[in-house]
Write a protein that holds these residues in place. Structure first.
Motif, PDB file in Angstrom:
ATOM      1  N   ASN A 173      47.824  27.798  34.675  1.00 36.91           N
ATOM      2  CA  ASN A 173      48.044  26.703  35.601  1.00 36.91           C
ATOM      3  C   ASN A 173      48.105  27.278  37.022  1.00 36.91           C
ATOM      4  OD1 ASN A 173      49.051  24.593  37.175  1.00 36.91           O
ATOM      5  ND2 ASN A 173      50.416  23.851  35.562  1.00 36.91           N
ATOM      6  N   PRO A 174      47.201  26.864  37.927  1.00 34.79           N
ATOM      7  CA  PRO A 174      47.183  27.447  39.270  1.00 34.79           C
ATOM      8  C   PRO A 174      48.445  27.164  40.083  1.00 34.79           C
ATOM      9  CG  PRO A 174      45.697  25.569  39.139  1.00 34.79           C
ATOM     10  CD  PRO A 174      46.140  25.853  37.746  1.00 34.79           C
ATOM     11  N   THR A 175      49.191  26.120  39.720  1.00 39.05           N
ATOM     12  CA  THR A 175      50.415  25.803  40.471  1.00 39.05           C
ATOM     13  C   THR A 175      51.674  26.287  39.756  1.00 39.05           C
ATOM     14  OG1 THR A 175      50.631  23.614  39.426  1.00 39.05           O
ATOM     15  CG2 THR A 175      49.311  23.767  41.454  1.00 39.05           C
ATOM     16  N   LYS A 176      51.533  26.713  38.518  1.00 35.82           N
ATOM     17  CA  LYS A 176      52.674  27.189  37.742  1.00 35.82           C
ATOM     18  C   LYS A 176      52.185  28.297  36.810  1.00 35.82           C
ATOM     19  CE  LYS A 176      56.505  25.475  34.883  1.00 35.82           C
ATOM     20  NZ  LYS A 176      57.041  24.291  34.146  1.00 35.82           N
ATOM     21  N   PRO A 177      52.119  29.543  37.292  1.00 30.09           N
ATOM     22  CA  PRO A 177      51.497  30.651  36.551  1.00 30.09           C
ATOM     23  C   PRO A 177      52.092  30.912  35.175  1.00 30.09           C
ATOM     24  CG  PRO A 177      51.858  31.252  38.838  1.00 30.09           C
ATOM     25  CD  PRO A 177      52.561  29.949  38.628  1.00 30.09           C
ATOM     26  N   THR A 178      53.336  30.486  34.943  1.00 33.63           N
ATOM     27  CA  THR A 178      53.943  30.738  33.639  1.00 33.63           C
ATOM     28  C   THR A 178      53.417  29.789  32.564  1.00 33.63           C
ATOM     29  OG1 THR A 178      55.809  29.296  34.203  1.00 33.63           O
ATOM     30  CG2 THR A 178      56.056  31.661  34.652  1.00 33.63           C
ATOM     31  N   GLN A 179      52.692  28.773  32.958  1.00 31.94           N
ATOM     32  CA  GLN A 179      52.177  27.797  31.998  1.00 31.94           C
ATOM     33  C   GLN A 179      50.696  28.052  31.743  1.00 31.94           C
ATOM     34  OE1 GLN A 179      51.320  23.535  32.979  1.00 31.94           O
ATOM     35  NE2 GLN A 179      53.052  23.156  31.608  1.00 31.94           N
ATOM     36  N   THR A 180      50.317  28.119  30.469  1.00 27.35           N
ATOM     37  CA  THR A 180      48.926  28.357  30.099  1.00 27.35           C
ATOM     38  C   THR A 180      48.478  27.346  29.054  1.00 27.35           C
ATOM     39  OG1 THR A 180      49.535  29.928  28.356  1.00 27.35           O
ATOM     40  CG2 THR A 180      49.119  30.834  30.560  1.00 27.35           C
ATOM     41  N   LEU A 181      47.178  27.180  28.970  1.00 29.01           N
ATOM     42  CA  LEU A 181      46.542  26.392  27.912  1.00 29.01           C
ATOM     43  C   LEU A 181      45.490  27.261  27.240  1.00 29.01           C
ATOM     44  CD1 LEU A 181      45.913  22.874  29.540  1.00 29.01           C
ATOM     45  CD2 LEU A 181      47.653  23.473  27.832  1.00 29.01           C
ATOM     46  N   ASN A 182      45.351  27.118  25.943  1.00 31.48           N
ATOM     47  CA  ASN A 182      44.278  27.831  25.234  1.00 31.48           C
ATOM     48  C   ASN A 182      43.481  26.841  24.383  1.00 31.48           C
ATOM     49  OD1 ASN A 182      46.455  27.484  23.479  1.00 31.48           O
ATOM     50  ND2 ASN A 182      45.887  29.262  22.247  1.00 31.48           N
ATOM     51  N   PRO A 183      42.619  26.050  25.018  1.00 29.81           N
ATOM     52  CA  PRO A 183      41.858  25.028  24.292  1.00 29.81           C
ATOM     53  C   PRO A 183      40.788  25.660  23.392  1.00 29.81           C
ATOM     54  CG  PRO A 183      41.046  25.226  26.518  1.00 29.81           C
ATOM     55  CD  PRO A 183      42.253  26.102  26.440  1.00 29.81           C
ATOM     56  N   LEU A 184      40.363  24.902  22.429  1.00 30.41           N
ATOM     57  CA  LEU A 184      39.247  25.306  21.582  1.00 30.41           C
ATOM     58  C   LEU A 184      37.950  25.002  22.333  1.00 30.41           C
ATOM     59  CD1 LEU A 184      38.424  26.251  18.682  1.00 30.41           C
ATOM     60  CD2 LEU A 184      38.203  23.828  18.120  1.00 30.41           C
ATOM     61  N   VAL A 185      37.143  26.023  22.589  1.00 26.81           N
ATOM     62  CA  VAL A 185      35.900  25.831  23.328  1.00 26.81           C
ATOM     63  C   VAL A 185      34.724  26.366  22.517  1.00 26.81           C
ATOM     64  CG1 VAL A 185      37.063  25.934  25.558  1.00 26.81           C
ATOM     65  CG2 VAL A 185      36.110  28.022  24.585  1.00 26.81           C
ATOM     66  N   ARG A 186      33.586  25.725  22.685  1.00 26.77           N
ATOM     67  CA  ARG A 186      32.340  26.172  22.069  1.00 26.77           C
ATOM     68  C   ARG A 186      31.327  26.462  23.173  1.00 26.77           C
ATOM     69  NH1 ARG A 186      33.800  22.088  18.146  1.00 26.77           N
ATOM     70  NH2 ARG A 186      34.128  23.062  16.109  1.00 26.77           N
ATOM     71  N   TYR A 187      30.528  27.496  22.967  1.00 28.01           N
ATOM     72  CA  TYR A 187      29.562  27.882  23.995  1.00 28.01           C
ATOM     73  C   TYR A 187      28.390  28.609  23.335  1.00 28.01           C
ATOM     74  CZ  TYR A 187      31.929  32.380  23.408  1.00 28.01           C
ATOM     75  OH  TYR A 187      32.469  33.523  22.871  1.00 28.01           O
ATOM     76  N   ASN A 188      27.356  28.859  24.120  1.00 30.12           N
ATOM     77  CA  ASN A 188      26.168  29.567  23.646  1.00 30.12           C
ATOM     78  C   ASN A 188      26.033  30.891  24.383  1.00 30.12           C
ATOM     79  OD1 ASN A 188      25.810  27.108  22.387  1.00 30.12           O
ATOM     80  ND2 ASN A 188      24.151  26.451  23.747  1.00 30.12           N
ATOM     81  N   ILE A 189      25.284  31.817  23.787  1.00 30.94           N
ATOM     82  CA  ILE A 189      24.914  33.063  24.461  1.00 30.94           C
ATOM     83  C   ILE A 189      23.402  33.221  24.356  1.00 30.94           C
ATOM     84  CG2 ILE A 189      25.039  35.577  24.409  1.00 30.94           C
ATOM     85  CD1 ILE A 189      27.913  35.415  23.640  1.00 30.94           C
ATOM     86  N   GLU A 190      22.791  33.576  25.474  1.00 29.30           N
ATOM     87  CA  GLU A 190      21.337  33.737  25.541  1.00 29.30           C
ATOM     88  C   GLU A 190      21.022  35.044  26.250  1.00 29.30           C
ATOM     89  OE1 GLU A 190      18.798  30.208  26.555  1.00 29.30           O
ATOM     90  OE2 GLU A 190      18.331  31.429  28.323  1.00 29.30           O
ATOM     91  N   THR A 191      20.002  35.768  25.768  1.00 30.57           N
ATOM     92  CA  THR A 191      19.666  37.025  26.423  1.00 30.57           C
ATOM     93  C   THR A 191      18.181  37.336  26.303  1.00 30.57           C
ATOM     94  OG1 THR A 191      20.200  39.394  26.564  1.00 30.57           O
ATOM     95  CG2 THR A 191      20.142  38.432  24.368  1.00 30.57           C
ATOM     96  N   ILE A 192      17.667  37.992  27.308  1.00 27.28           N
ATOM     97  CA  ILE A 192      16.362  38.637  27.232  1.00 27.28           C
ATOM     98  C   ILE A 192      16.602  40.134  27.367  1.00 27.28           C
ATOM     99  CG2 ILE A 192      15.052  36.671  28.105  1.00 27.28           C
ATOM    100  CD1 ILE A 192      15.026  38.017  30.851  1.00 27.28           C
ATOM    101  N   GLY A 193      15.712  40.926  26.813  1.00 27.47           N
ATOM    102  CA  GLY A 193      15.937  42.361  26.852  1.00 27.47           C
ATOM    103  C   GLY A 193      14.688  43.131  26.479  1.00 27.47           C
ATOM    104  N   TRP A 194      14.877  44.435  26.312  1.00 29.15           N
ATOM    105  CA  TRP A 194      13.791  45.321  25.894  1.00 29.15           C
ATOM    106  C   TRP A 194      14.336  46.250  24.826  1.00 29.15           C
ATOM    107  CZ3 TRP A 194       8.832  44.846  27.768  1.00 29.15           C
ATOM    108  CH2 TRP A 194       7.903  45.768  27.255  1.00 29.15           C
ATOM    109  N   THR A 195      13.638  46.321  23.704  1.00 24.02           N
ATOM    110  CA  THR A 195      14.057  47.137  22.569  1.00 24.02           C
ATOM    111  C   THR A 195      12.978  48.164  22.237  1.00 24.02           C
ATOM    112  OG1 THR A 195      15.395  45.378  21.599  1.00 24.02           O
ATOM    113  CG2 THR A 195      14.685  47.121  20.128  1.00 24.02           C
ATOM    114  N   THR A 196      13.397  49.398  22.019  1.00 21.08           N
ATOM    115  CA  THR A 196      12.490  50.467  21.624  1.00 21.08           C
ATOM    116  C   THR A 196      13.023  51.121  20.350  1.00 21.08           C
ATOM    117  OG1 THR A 196      11.810  50.896  23.904  1.00 21.08           O
ATOM    118  CG2 THR A 196      11.394  52.636  22.292  1.00 21.08           C
TER     119      THR A 196
END
Length: 258
Positions: A162-185
């Motif tokens: 919490n930006p106005t009360k640092p002692t308070q936190t939330l840990n919500p359930l979040v979903r996200y994606n990961i994407e990458t380009i690269g080179w493999t040898t």
């Protein structure tokens, strides 16, 4: 402390084939169809909105109840599948170009229910592709290609302050994606192939990958207990859960006993 328990069964059907369209062109392709049965129980204490679940499995003091009827059931039947193809075009006897493409759908495992949230984990899909060159020599075999891969429905519970009360936190359930380009040898080196029986069976394998993994669709809004609102957006930021550089070095020696 989290609780989950149960079992899983998988039954798969595979199919692979090779088509030599011409002396220069070869197509390898195949797929997998998988039935995934998941059954068990888990003990969430809050729902996906962060609200406490009435009569949940946790007793006063934080211990879990011995009353299994207060646990929630896991009973899933999922159908997973994967498909891939590999196209090889020979420019000469020892070298040529190649093209890879594939797709995988994978349902969640039992561990996905280990959190404190009442949830129904979603399956992940992962398309991938690559294009590059290969060389097959007497002492050296090499495949080097540009690659692309994406995977969706990663799940995590990050802590937000919490930006106005640092002692308070939330840990919500979040979903996200990961994407990458690269080179493999990928390199297989047989340095002693012509040196006699005692050394010719020594191989040295290298696999090096350079990539730039990025978060995708990783954003949301939060409201803390005191009414403070905060939004977050990590989309297109570097994914800290995946390395930018990977290196495998695998020496091996084979021999037979008569």
């Amino acid at each position: 402390t989290d609780f989950y328990g149960g079992w899983a069964n998988k039954l798969s059907l595979y199919y692979y084939d090779k088509w030599e369209a011409s002396p220069k062109l070869t197509l390898n392709y195949g797929g997998r169809l998988e039935w995934h049965k998941l059954k068990g129980t888990y003990a969430p204490t809050i729902d996906e909105n962060g609200e406490a679940i009435p009569n949940n499995a946790r007793e006063a003091g934080g211990t879990f109840s011995s009353d299994k009827s207060r646990y929630e059931e896991i009973d899933r039947n999922d159908l997973n599948f994967a498909a891939n193809m590999n196209l090889i075009y020979r420019l000469a006897n020892k070298y040529g170009v190649l093209l890879d493409a594939g797709f995988t759908r994978q349902s969640s495992s039992l561990e996905a229910y280990g959190g404190i949230y009442r949830t129904s984990p979603k399956a992940s899909s992962a398309p991938n592709a690559g294009i590059g060159v290969y060389y097959n020599g007497s002492f050296l075999s090499l495949v080097s290609k540009a690659t692309y891969i994406k995977k969706d429905n990663y799940t995590s519970r990050p802590d937000f302050m919490n930006p106005t009360k640092p002692t308070q936190t939330l840990n919500p359930l979040v979903r996200y994606n990961i994407e990458t380009i690269g080179w493999t040898t990928d390199i297989l080196f047989t340095p002693f192939k012509g040196f006699g029986n005692s050394l010719k069976n020594f191989n040295l394998h290298f696999l090096a990958t350079i990539q730039s993994p990025k978060y995708k669709k990783y954003s949301g809004d939060l409201t803390f207990d005191d009414g403070t609102e905060r939004n977050y957006d990590f989309s297109d930021k570097t994914a800290t859960t995946v390395s930018k550089f990977l290196l495998e070095i695998d020496p091996s020696y084979t021999f037979s006993i008569n």
